[in-house]
Design a protein around this motif. Structure first.
Motif, mmCIF file in Angstrom:
data_model
loop_
_atom_site.group_PDB
_atom_site.id
_atom_site.type_symbol
_atom_site.label_atom_id
_atom_site.label_comp_id
_atom_site.label_asym_id
_atom_site.label_seq_id
_atom_site.Cartn_x
_atom_site.Cartn_y
_atom_site.Cartn_z
ATOM 1 N N SER A 153 6.282 -0.153 0.431
ATOM 2 C CA SER A 153 4.856 0.128 1.192
ATOM 3 C C SER A 153 5.306 1.591 2.069
ATOM 4 O O SER A 153 5.538 2.282 1.472
ATOM 5 C CB SER A 153 4.537 -1.144 2.131
ATOM 6 O OG SER A 153 3.263 -0.704 2.864
ATOM 7 N N ASP A 154 5.226 1.453 3.451
ATOM 8 C CA ASP A 154 5.527 2.600 4.087
ATOM 9 C C ASP A 154 6.522 2.077 5.277
ATOM 10 O O ASP A 154 7.044 2.868 6.121
ATOM 11 C CB ASP A 154 4.422 2.984 4.981
ATOM 12 C CG ASP A 154 4.093 2.263 5.977
ATOM 13 O OD1 ASP A 154 4.119 1.107 6.257
ATOM 14 O OD2 ASP A 154 3.312 2.866 7.015
ATOM 15 N N ASN A 336 -8.727 0.839 2.488
ATOM 16 C CA ASN A 336 -7.870 -0.174 1.873
ATOM 17 C C ASN A 336 -6.613 0.341 1.751
ATOM 18 O O ASN A 336 -5.614 -0.331 1.856
ATOM 19 C CB ASN A 336 -8.574 -0.859 0.776
ATOM 20 C CG ASN A 336 -7.754 -1.941 0.071
ATOM 21 O OD1 ASN A 336 -7.524 -2.928 0.752
ATOM 22 N ND2 ASN A 336 -7.259 -1.467 -1.206
ATOM 23 N N LYS A 339 -4.671 0.863 5.029
ATOM 24 C CA LYS A 339 -4.031 -0.340 5.732
ATOM 25 C C LYS A 339 -2.997 -1.065 5.052
ATOM 26 O O LYS A 339 -2.437 -1.731 5.695
ATOM 27 C CB LYS A 339 -5.434 -1.310 5.979
ATOM 28 C CG LYS A 339 -6.484 -0.684 6.959
ATOM 29 C CD LYS A 339 -7.427 -1.825 7.375
ATOM 30 C CE LYS A 339 -8.288 -1.530 8.541
ATOM 31 N NZ LYS A 339 -9.238 -2.589 8.833
ATOM 32 N N HIS A 340 -3.075 -0.837 3.716
ATOM 33 C CA HIS A 340 -2.039 -1.642 2.943
ATOM 34 C C HIS A 340 -0.796 -0.819 2.683
ATOM 35 O O HIS A 340 0.224 -1.217 2.465
ATOM 36 C CB HIS A 340 -2.797 -1.970 1.628
ATOM 37 C CG HIS A 340 -3.580 -3.208 1.764
ATOM 38 N ND1 HIS A 340 -4.909 -2.937 2.125
ATOM 39 C CD2 HIS A 340 -3.611 -4.541 1.586
ATOM 40 C CE1 HIS A 340 -5.582 -4.042 2.344
ATOM 41 N NE2 HIS A 340 -4.788 -5.280 1.841
ATOM 42 N N ASN A 341 -0.827 0.556 2.257
ATOM 43 C CA ASN A 341 0.231 1.307 1.943
ATOM 44 C C ASN A 341 0.723 1.942 2.923
ATOM 45 O O ASN A 341 1.734 2.865 2.910
ATOM 46 C CB ASN A 341 -0.249 2.381 0.573
ATOM 47 C CG ASN A 341 -0.439 1.380 -0.659
ATOM 48 O OD1 ASN A 341 -0.627 0.263 -0.564
ATOM 49 N ND2 ASN A 341 -0.160 2.091 -1.685
ATOM 50 N N ARG A 343 0.409 1.301 6.447
ATOM 51 C CA ARG A 343 0.087 0.324 7.685
ATOM 52 C C ARG A 343 0.835 1.023 9.107
ATOM 53 O O ARG A 343 0.330 0.981 9.961
ATOM 54 C CB ARG A 343 0.840 -0.864 7.352
ATOM 55 C CG ARG A 343 0.525 -1.756 6.124
ATOM 56 C CD ARG A 343 1.084 -2.888 5.832
ATOM 57 N NE ARG A 343 2.664 -2.188 5.627
ATOM 58 C CZ ARG A 343 3.682 -3.238 5.721
ATOM 59 N NH1 ARG A 343 3.744 -4.184 6.339
ATOM 60 N NH2 ARG A 343 4.833 -2.605 5.611
ATOM 61 N N GLU A 344 2.010 1.379 8.865
ATOM 62 C CA GLU A 344 2.593 1.878 10.231
ATOM 63 C C GLU A 344 1.638 3.145 10.695
ATOM 64 O O GLU A 344 1.472 3.249 11.928
ATOM 65 C CB GLU A 344 4.074 2.111 10.180
ATOM 66 C CG GLU A 344 4.982 0.957 9.720
ATOM 67 C CD GLU A 344 6.404 1.275 9.706
ATOM 68 O OE1 GLU A 344 6.965 2.381 10.433
ATOM 69 O OE2 GLU A 344 7.196 0.430 9.552
ATOM 70 N N TYR A 346 -1.321 3.646 10.293
ATOM 71 C CA TYR A 346 -2.680 3.267 10.854
ATOM 72 C C TYR A 346 -2.431 2.741 11.980
ATOM 73 O O TYR A 346 -3.239 2.996 12.998
ATOM 74 C CB TYR A 346 -2.791 2.302 9.713
ATOM 75 C CG TYR A 346 -4.428 1.320 10.198
ATOM 76 C CD1 TYR A 346 -5.608 1.946 10.181
ATOM 77 C CD2 TYR A 346 -4.158 0.110 10.773
ATOM 78 C CE1 TYR A 346 -6.610 1.311 10.546
ATOM 79 C CE2 TYR A 346 -5.427 -0.397 11.290
ATOM 80 C CZ TYR A 346 -6.624 0.259 11.209
ATOM 81 O OH TYR A 346 -7.702 -0.342 11.714
ATOM 82 N N GLU A 347 -1.465 1.872 12.060
ATOM 83 C CA GLU A 347 -1.360 1.308 13.631
ATOM 84 C C GLU A 347 -0.791 2.388 14.534
ATOM 85 O O GLU A 347 -1.397 2.308 15.933
ATOM 86 C CB GLU A 347 0.146 0.204 13.667
ATOM 87 C CG GLU A 347 -0.403 -0.701 12.632
ATOM 88 C CD GLU A 347 0.781 -1.675 12.300
ATOM 89 O OE1 GLU A 347 2.020 -1.509 12.854
ATOM 90 O OE2 GLU A 347 0.735 -2.830 11.570
#
Length: 347
Positions: A153-154, A336, A339-341, A343-344, A346-347
């Motif tokens: 992911s990331d 999508n 938020k999935h690939n 995530r960090e 996005y947060e």
């Protein structure tokens, strides 16, 4: 002064230090790792984007091999790298990725069939082969001819560091944490260990070893804005240089990551651009195709960094009370995907 003896002393408990200690222990040598922080807080954990290896698993990586990877690496260094080291790296990378998988790193895997990706700012449908189902996935990164960046992911560094740290525990390798190596012990020709300060008590301890390895990471905190952790201040470089014997090589080869959040320096993974993110100036104009028509946002990091600085110097930076910056636009990737690939990010 208390003196501790070992076969191999490894200064630094990031990925390099942990892997070195595990390798030494597997060959029958007792190892001790020294670390400023608990190993799972080492700066290797901050890496998000991935690790390159010419597995040629994804459809966009078909035809990749060690020679293509080697060519990309040498070109990416402007022919300044040590080519023997580059060759060793590209030949070992596929084995290292598979070894990490065996150690428990949950690499993102390939799902066969159609999927949408962003290439050059446009949505494109690519079809992954049935034969590649379940193999380690790869994404696009700057400066490469093929998609070869293996990722989790990331949170790639997070997953790799956790697995390597657990491996060190499995091999019963002691990690002496919250200590700092302040000088090397040597006779002008050979290194015999290090003088180490306990950061909690202030006590000085002598570590005597048959072999001493410095794996203390980078020195990004020398610069005004850096994605590096506070502990990345070049202490390993310093204690080696202070011996008067060791030399530091290629000190001009500092790698600048183009996309840190300004002015905090928090990392925004290269996966944003690899997955299709666009760089924009104050007018919202995508400027990279103007200056790098072939690779655009996916030119090598040094090129992207220079082009961004050029754009700011031309008066096209976004002004703020902290200074000027540019925009990294990932809205076209979709909610999508982000938020999935990512995530960090996005947060």
């Amino acid at each position: 002064m208390k003196v501790i003896y070992t076969d191999v002393l490894v200064i630094g408990a990031g990925l390099a230090g942990l892997r070195m200690a595990v390798g030494a222990k597997a060959r029958g040598h007792d190892s001790i790792i020294l670390s400023l922080v608990p190993p799972k807080r080492s700066h290797s954990k901050a890496a998000q984007g991935g690790m390159q290896a010419s597995l040629a698993n994804v459809i966009k990586g078909v035809g990749d091999n060690e020679d293509v990877h080697f060519g990309d690496t040498v070109r990416g260094s402007d022919w300044g790298c040590d080519q023997e080291v580059a060759r060793m790296f590209v030949n070992t990378a596929p084995k290292a990725v598979r070894e990490l998988a065996a150690w428990g790193v949950p690499w993102s895997r390939i799902t066969p069939g159609d999927r949408q990706v962003i290439i050059n700012g446009e949505k494109v449908t690519i079809t992954e082969r049935e034969a590649a189902a379940g193999l380690i996935g790869q994404r696009d990164f700057g400066g490469t001819k093929k998609w070869r960046t293996c990722f989790v992911s990331d949170g790639t560094g997070h997953a790799m560091l956790n697995s390597a740290a657990e491996r060190a525990i499995a091999h019963d390798i002691p990690v002496h944490e919250r200590v700092e190596a302040i000088a090397l012990i040597h006779d002008g020709q050979r290194c015999y260990g290090a003088v180490v300060r306990d950061l909690i008590t202030g006590e000085l301890i002598g570590y005597v070893a048959r072999a001493t390895a410095i794996a203390t990471g980078g020195a990004g905190k020398l610069f005004r804005v850096s994605t590096n952790a506070q502990i990345c201040e070049g202490t390993g470089h310093a204690i080696a240089l202070e011996t008067g014997v060791a030399k530091l090589g290629n000190m001009e080869a500092v790698q600048f990551h183009p996309t840190g959040i300004f002015p905090a320096g928090i990392l925004v993974t290269e996966g944003c651009r690899g997955d299709g993110g666009l760089l924009r100036d104050v007018d919202g104009h995508r400027f990279m195709p103007d200056v790098e028509p072939e690779k655009k946002e996916l030119a090598s990091r040094d090129v992207v960094s220079r082009r961004m600085e050029e754009r700011i110097a031309q008066g096209k930076g976004v002004k703020s009370r902290f200074g000027e910056h540019l925009w990294l636009d990932i809205t076209l990737l979709g909610e999508n995907h982000i938020k999935h690939n990512l995530r960090e990010v996005y947060e």
